[in-house]
Design a protein around this motif. Structure first.
Motif, PDB file in Angstrom:
ATOM      1  N   SER B 162       0.761  -1.124  -0.368  1.00  0.00           N
ATOM      2  CA  SER B 162      -0.403   0.340   0.227  1.00  0.00           C
ATOM      3  C   SER B 162       0.951   1.478   0.046  1.00  0.00           C
ATOM      4  O   SER B 162       1.009   1.475   1.380  1.00  0.00           O
ATOM      5  CB  SER B 162      -1.190  -0.470   1.289  1.00  0.00           C
ATOM      6  N   SER B 164       0.328   4.093  -0.582  1.00  0.00           N
ATOM      7  CA  SER B 164      -0.060   5.384   0.138  1.00  0.00           C
ATOM      8  C   SER B 164      -0.598   5.769   1.783  1.00  0.00           C
ATOM      9  O   SER B 164      -0.211   6.570   2.304  1.00  0.00           O
ATOM     10  CB  SER B 164      -1.126   5.452  -0.557  1.00  0.00           C
ATOM     11  N   THR B 165      -0.441   4.295   1.764  1.00  0.00           N
ATOM     12  CA  THR B 165       0.078   4.068   3.345  1.00  0.00           C
ATOM     13  C   THR B 165       1.034   4.338   3.808  1.00  0.00           C
ATOM     14  O   THR B 165       1.717   3.712   4.768  1.00  0.00           O
ATOM     15  CB  THR B 165      -1.196   3.386   4.127  1.00  0.00           C
ATOM     16  N   ASN B 167       3.549   1.789   2.877  1.00  0.00           N
ATOM     17  CA  ASN B 167       3.736   0.315   3.078  1.00  0.00           C
ATOM     18  C   ASN B 167       4.513  -0.236   1.761  1.00  0.00           C
ATOM     19  O   ASN B 167       3.737  -1.159   1.065  1.00  0.00           O
ATOM     20  CB  ASN B 167       3.025  -0.535   3.739  1.00  0.00           C
TER      21      ASN B 167
END
Lengths: 582, 275
Positions: B162, B164-165, B167
């Motif tokens: 992810s 956007s977060t 990771n």
């Protein structure tokens, strides 16, 4: 002789049965040739657009939606140029075109072994061409994964990029059809050559062109089936949820794909197991034509005929064991890399044998510089230049630097692209009088040669230096990498050379169609050549020999034989008929 | 029958073709010898070995190139049709044997000489004190993961990917070894230490290429491919992707920073503090 005459079929009368759904190998050969001619026009236009974009990426183009060419449009050009040129030009013209037309005549046969199968091969190839052209207009446009279509880029669908939806599907359908047609064609060539040779036409009396077509057909039979299987598996991965080439854990656009257990390297092995022999499928007929034409216009027998025939077989044989040299940095075991390297270096040996024997054929000759001869000489020069750079790429250590750079592009264009095209040009100028009964215009042919010869070297020699400096192929845009800016002057030079060279091909197209109508009438044997196609009318009758099938008494290249009156002794003349010198 | 005509229009094309071939040889040799567009100097000893092998290959192929093209030029001019009789010959087995053996020795010899430079990048084990960095490629970025102070990479789980977060490589949050892993968009390594890269891809095939390392390796999804090198010069070098990976292929780009030992320690500390 009579058995031959019986197998000749009755002359068709209607236009459609005579020119469209014909079973005559000569008509089918011309159909293949015209298909390749249409394809090469498309291929060249695509390459000119690519060269333009590489130098002026921000130029306004009225025919592109949005006005500027996008990255994906450039990659679609790359993919379609490669696919159309490799399959529909370099495979179609030398083998399907000239092989179809001249293999039966050169061995003294009335047609191919399976005329209907021959017709089917052509029409399936034609369908394949329609399918690849359709890829331009399907939703999403043409595929962007290159002519090698590496998975997973090609294996999932449009999530991986524009053109990877319908466009890629059309590509797979087209290539699968092409493989099917080529398999049937290869069978036909092999059966014809083995079964239908004229009395006296032993294997070692065959023209080297026939050796080229024969070995090419064997390569085709063994290679196209593999790509066909690969294509079907790829289609299943894309549409039926299988995972032959797709491993677990693919995350695209933050979405985990529902695949597991497949191997991207498997596709590469299947593709290159076809793809490397394909290189020889493109070039072996050209080698045959070059040998044939050099001997005819040097007025000398081919130097080392047996070595030449064996070298063709050697290249074909080794050609199946070197596919891994495309995969040195792919993640394949480094041990395999070393084995493939040594095998690849050894292909240099039969290639060198061919080169030395071509020089030997010229040595001490009486060289006549007609257009076909100029293109055959150009073939030798280009083959040497392009072949030698292969010795760098064949070494995995050096490949660490040169892989996927313009050095590779320069190498394969010279050796299998331009050299093979020169073989096709040599064949066209050489056999045009036989196919159409008229000569091509000689001054135009020479002008075409000089511009093309100089032009192609101006395009592809500087390309090596771009590659050595790290210029990477298949880049739509050089702006993201700082060191690429220095190479732009070379790109500008190559682009201008490409424009001129592409324009020079108009001379050929004009000459071709002009000569069809207005060329000087050709006699049966305008080049004073020795092989069987020159014993019959120009163009040949339906059964090739008008019922008078030849027997063969000697090898194919009996030029300047001491004691003979003429400087050529045709294959079909009985010893008693050969005029002696006074 | 004596042929009286001295020239069948073959002098002009013969001379032109011969001249063009000579120009081809002169210009090509000049460009190769003058190094007008060279590769940058290598920063590893293996890179130097690759260059050595390249040079060796250049001498061999260059000699064959010059001799063949000039031989062709000589033949087309010398043996142009000027009314002479062609010399009838079918070949010469001794010559065939000679040039066949010569090319076998030359080409295969070259192949065997090049094996060490290849082995040094792929066969030999990296040193025990080598630094390990995991390289993850995806459309159209590189991410570089360092194991952090514990020296261990945390487990990966593609479900956790992810960007956007924060990771982007999908470190499993339940694995304690992954807590201190450092993920950065450029590759920083100390000078004169061996570096082992573990190359992976999340989506399609990419490639890791640094000209100065003389090293390329595809990043293949489903595989972790190790390569190693030891940079000997501090500096910044461009990392590019050479495997067609989609519409952003030519923009996929990063940097290799080769720094001093102390700068490397500082880099690790800063990054660890930032995690």
């Amino acid at each position: 002789m009579s058995s031959h005459a019986q197998s000749a079929h009755a002359a068709p009368t209607g236009f459609i049965s005579k020119y469209i759904f014909s079973t005559d190998h000569k008509v089918i050969g011309l159909q293949y040739f015209l298909l390749a001619l249409s394809a090469v026009v498309v291929g060249i236009v695509l390459s000119v657009l690519m060269r333009f974009h590489l130098v002026w990426p921000n130029a306004h183009l009225p025919f592109v939606s949005g006005g500027q060419m996008t990255q994906e449009q450039y990659l679609a050009l790359v993919t379609m140029h490669g696919t159309i040129m490799v399959f529909f030009v370099l495979t179609t013209a030398p083998q399907g075109g000239f092989g179809n037309y001249f293999l039966p005549i050169q061995i003294g046969a009335p047609d191919m072994a399976f005329p209907r199968l021959n017709m089917l091969s052509f029409w399936v190839t034609f369908l394949a061409f329609v399918a690849i052209i359709a890829a331009f207009v399907v939703p999403g446009g043409a595929p962007i994964s290159g002519w090698t279509a590496y998975t997973p880029l090609s294996g999932i669908g449009e999530v991986t990029g524009p053109g990877e939806g319908w466009g890629q599907t059309m590509w797979i359908i087209s290539i699968s059809l092409f493989c099917l047609a080529s398999l049937l064609g290869a069978l036909n060539f092999i059966a014809t050559l083995i079964d239908m040779r004229a009395p006296g036409m032993t294997l070692l009396r065959m023209p080297l062109t026939c050796w080229g077509w024969f070995v090419t057909a064997i390569l085709g039979l063994l290679a196209f089936g593999i790509l066909l299987a690969g294509g079907i598996l790829l289609l299943l991965d894309r549409s039926a949820g299988t995972s032959f080439f797709l491993p677990y854990g693919l995350v695209i656009n933050d979405q985990l794909q529902n695949h597991s257990g497949g191997s991207p390297l498997l596709w590469q092995h299947l593709f290159w197991f076809f793809g490397h022999p394909e290189v020889y499928i493109a070039i072996l007929p050209g080698m045959g034509v070059a040998s044939h034409v050099l001997s005819t216009f040097a007025r000398k027998p081919v130097y080392g005929y047996r070595a030449m025939a064996m070298a063709i077989c050697g290249i074909g044989f080794l050609g199946f064991m070197v596919w891994g040299h495309h995969m040195f940095v792919s993640g394949m075991s480094p041990y395999s890399g070393f084995a493939f390297s040594v095998l690849t270096m050894s292909i240099g040996v039969p290639s060198a044998i061919k080169t030395f024997n071509w020089l030997g054929t010229l040595w001490g000759g009486k060289i006549q510089f007609k257009s076909p001869m100029l293109f055959a000489l150009g073939f030798v020069s280009l083959f040497v230049s392009g072949g030698l750079s292969g010795l760098f790429l064949a070494q995995p250590a050096v490949d660490n630097l040169l892989h996927a750079t313009y050095y590779v592009v320069a190498h394969f264009h010279l050796v299998m692209g331009v050299a093979a095209i020169f073989g096709i040009f040599a064949a066209t100028y050489f056999w045009f009088p036989k196919m159409f009964g008229r000569m091509m215009n000689e001054p135009l042919g020479k002008a075409h040669f000089w511009l093309t010869f100089v032009g192609t070297y101006c395009i592809f020699m500087p390309m090596h230096f771009v590659g050595i400096a790290g210029g990477i192929r298949r880049y739509a845009d050089a702006s993201a990498v700082a060191y690429l800016a220095k190479l732009q002057p070379l790109h500008l030079f190559m682009t201008i050379a490409a424009f001129i060279t592409a324009a020079a091909q108009l001379i050929f197209i004009f000459n071709f169609f002009w000569s069809l109508k207005f060329g000087a009438k050709a006699s049966k044997n305008p080049w004073n050549a020795t092989t069987l196609e020159w014993t019959t009318d120009s163009p040949p009758p339906l059964d090739n020999f008008g019922g008078d099938f030849p027997s063969v008494y000697r090898g194919p290249y009996e030029f300047s034989v001491p004691g003979a009156k003429e400087d050529f002794v045709p294959q079909h003349l009985a010893p008693a008929q050969v005029a002696r010198a006074k | 029958m004596r042929i009286r005509k001295r020239d069948d229009g073959s002098a002009a094309p013969a001379a032109t073709l011969a001249l063009l071939l000579v120009i081809l040889v002169v210009v090509t040799v000049y460009y190769f010898v003058a190094h007008l567009y060279p590769a940058p100097p290598p920063i590893t000893s293996v890179g130097a070995a690759v260059d050595h092998q390249y040079d060796l290959t250049l001498y061999v192929t260059g000699t064959v190139f010059v001799l063949s093209q000039l031989g062709l030029a000589f033949a087309v001019f010398r043996f142009r049709d000027h009314g002479q009789q062609a010399n009838f010959t079918r070949g010469n087995n001794t010559l065939e044997l000679l040039w066949t053996s010569a090319t076998i020795i030359l080409f295969l010899g070259l192949g065997f000489l090049g094996r060490k430079a290849w082995a040094d990048t792929r066969f030999t084990e990296p040193a025990a004190n080598a630094i390990h960095v995991e390289v993850t490629a995806n459309q159209f970025v590189f991410n570089f993961r360092y194991p952090g102070p514990d020296g261990k990479f945390g487990k990966l789980d593609p479900k956790q990917i992810s960007p956007s977060t924060g990771n982007p490589v999908g470190i499993d949050p339940n694995d304690p070894a992954g807590k201190d892993d450092i993920v950065v968009p450029t590759l920083t390594v100390p000078v004169n230490r061996q570096v082992e890269l573990l190359i992976r891809s999340q989506d399609v095939i990419h490639n890791f290429f640094v000209r100065e390392l003389r090293l390329q390796q595809d990043a293949v999804p489903g595989m972790v491919i190790p390569i190693h090198f030891m940079p000997e010069q501090v500096g910044q070098y461009e990392i590019v992707c050479t495997q067609l990976c989609g519409l952003g292929h030519s923009r996929m780009h990063s940097y290799l920073n080769v720094v001093s030992d102390s700068d490397y320690e500082n880099f690790l500390k800063q990054q660890a503090a930032g995690q």
